[in-house]
Design an enzyme around this catalytic site. Sequence first.
Site, PDB file in Angstrom:
ATOM      1  N   CYS A   1      27.999  45.844  94.013  1.00  0.00           N
ATOM      2  CA  CYS A   1      27.106  46.975  94.214  1.00  0.00           C
ATOM      3  C   CYS A   1      27.814  48.301  93.980  1.00  0.00           C
ATOM      4  CB  CYS A   1      26.559  46.999  95.644  1.00  0.00           C
ATOM      5  SG  CYS A   1      25.756  45.479  96.149  1.00  0.00           S
TER       6      CYS A   1
ATOM      7  N   GLY B   1      25.584  47.492  89.293  1.00  0.00           N
ATOM      8  CA  GLY B   1      24.513  46.620  89.755  1.00  0.00           C
ATOM      9  C   GLY B   1      23.212  46.972  89.066  1.00  0.00           C
TER      10      GLY B   1
ATOM     11  N   ASN C   1      28.818  47.720  99.763  1.00  0.00           N
ATOM     12  CA  ASN C   1      29.434  47.121  98.582  1.00  0.00           C
ATOM     13  C   ASN C   1      30.577  46.241  99.051  1.00  0.00           C
ATOM     14  OD1 ASN C   1      30.585  46.511  96.075  1.00  0.00           O
ATOM     15  ND2 ASN C   1      31.782  48.394  96.052  1.00  0.00           N
ATOM     16  N   GLY C   2      30.503  44.935  98.752  1.00  0.00           N
ATOM     17  CA  GLY C   2      31.583  44.029  99.128  1.00  0.00           C
ATOM     18  C   GLY C   2      31.054  42.676  99.557  1.00  0.00           C
TER      19      GLY C   2
ATOM     20  N   TYR D   1      37.792  45.851  84.383  1.00  0.00           N
ATOM     21  CA  TYR D   1      36.430  45.684  83.885  1.00  0.00           C
ATOM     22  C   TYR D   1      35.356  46.453  84.653  1.00  0.00           C
ATOM     23  CZ  TYR D   1      31.975  43.263  82.974  1.00  0.00           C
ATOM     24  OH  TYR D   1      30.677  42.976  82.679  1.00  0.00           O
TER      25      TYR D   1
END
Length: 475
Positions: free
Chosen positions: A13, A40, A114-115, A254
């Site tokens: 996210c 996302g 996020n995670g 990336y």
Amino acid sequence: MIDLELDKLKEECGVFGIYSRTEDVALNTYWGLYALQHRGQESAGIAITDGSWMDVTRGMGLVNEVFRHQVPHMDNQYIAIGHVRYSTTGSSLLANTQPLMVNYSGGKISLAHNGNLTNAAEIRRELEEQGTVFQTSIDSEVFVNLIARSRKESVEEKIMESLVKIKGAYCLTIMTEEKLIGARDPQGFRPLCIGKMGDSWVLSSESCALDTVGAEFVRDVEPGEMVVINDKGLKSYHFATADKKAACVFEYIYFARPDSVIDGQSVHDARFEMGRILARESGFKADIVISVPDSGTTAATGFAYESGIPFKEGLMKNRYIGRTFIQPSQQKRDTSVRLKLNAIKSVVNGKSVIMVDDSIVRGTTSGKIVRMLKAAGATAVHMCVSSPPIGYPCYYGIDTSARKELIAATKSVEEIRQYIGADSLHFLSIEGLKESLKAVSCEDMCYACFNSAYPGEKPKEDTIGADKYVFEKKK
């Protein structure tokens, strides 16, 4: 069906937050989420408050699809948080979109995460046994329930008490009726930074979103730090420390946008250096260097710079195909790649080609691209990968396959070369990867997907990192 993104690691996210008495916080959050869209593409949401009321707008799809008709609005709004999602826990459903918003005895709270929480299943079972009702199948809901159940007096204390019970990776933006709060896990797996524009404060997963809204980068949120923003400014709390930091190295390979700076390291500079080191390590010679766009381009230019071999645009990416499109029949299975990527025959015909990509996960797409280049007339395809072989799953917010599906877990480099049909294949070494990160401490990175050296205690195989649908299965 195989497409370019399917054979990549997926990050979970992106989060964004703003506190401002002068700016349109919802509109700025919309712009910030646009800049974080690469993190996302399944859903997006924005929560806003005017100090009394709190509202959230969420939907499935890209940011411009969710807010196609109108960005959320509220008179005198001054705090907003936003979220773009790729699911690593729970299905891609409207019920699982974020930000989450709840009412509890202390007021209202919205949260974006996020995670991946490695002990979420254990905590969720305990809460359910105590009568807690969960509305989603995502690990993020554990946070809001822990906060709501805390008996601490202030919201800061409630949040910190909850954070110390959590294990795994998390960066959070949290909104109350009066405060914007950000937090980063003690090992710093995921990025979170602070920006400022005038008297306004901004939190973001990446610095590129600060640039988009015109905010000046202030600093990164430190691992184990919580920042609280209100009319008095920003206040910092350190709620935990870790024996070892473990920032995700794949942010530099990336995930992050090349124009972002994470923990002081330029993502572009790191990828360019990866390409230079690839050229030295591989020693490959050819007529031209090309990239698998767009994530392999910066490393490919570094390879060309170091080797003296000219960089050419040998593959054209169709940037106008959305997340879904009519799938070709099984007989036309290679069409699914060509819809998103095609070889430029005039560039590759009669040439030996060095093709640079950021990673190989399953190998299926790489093989299709190699065949495409040779069908376009390339005399040889030498593949260089700007990361080491991925042989182990991630439990900290990346959607990786089961280990048996990771090609490097079951095949040697030579066997992978044969499988994808390349004439040569070289992966960047872990030592070379570390050498490319010149502005950060290499010892503060997580390389577990390459060498299985998981930070601290290795998560159990039945954690949500190994099974994203763990909260949806019948008992």
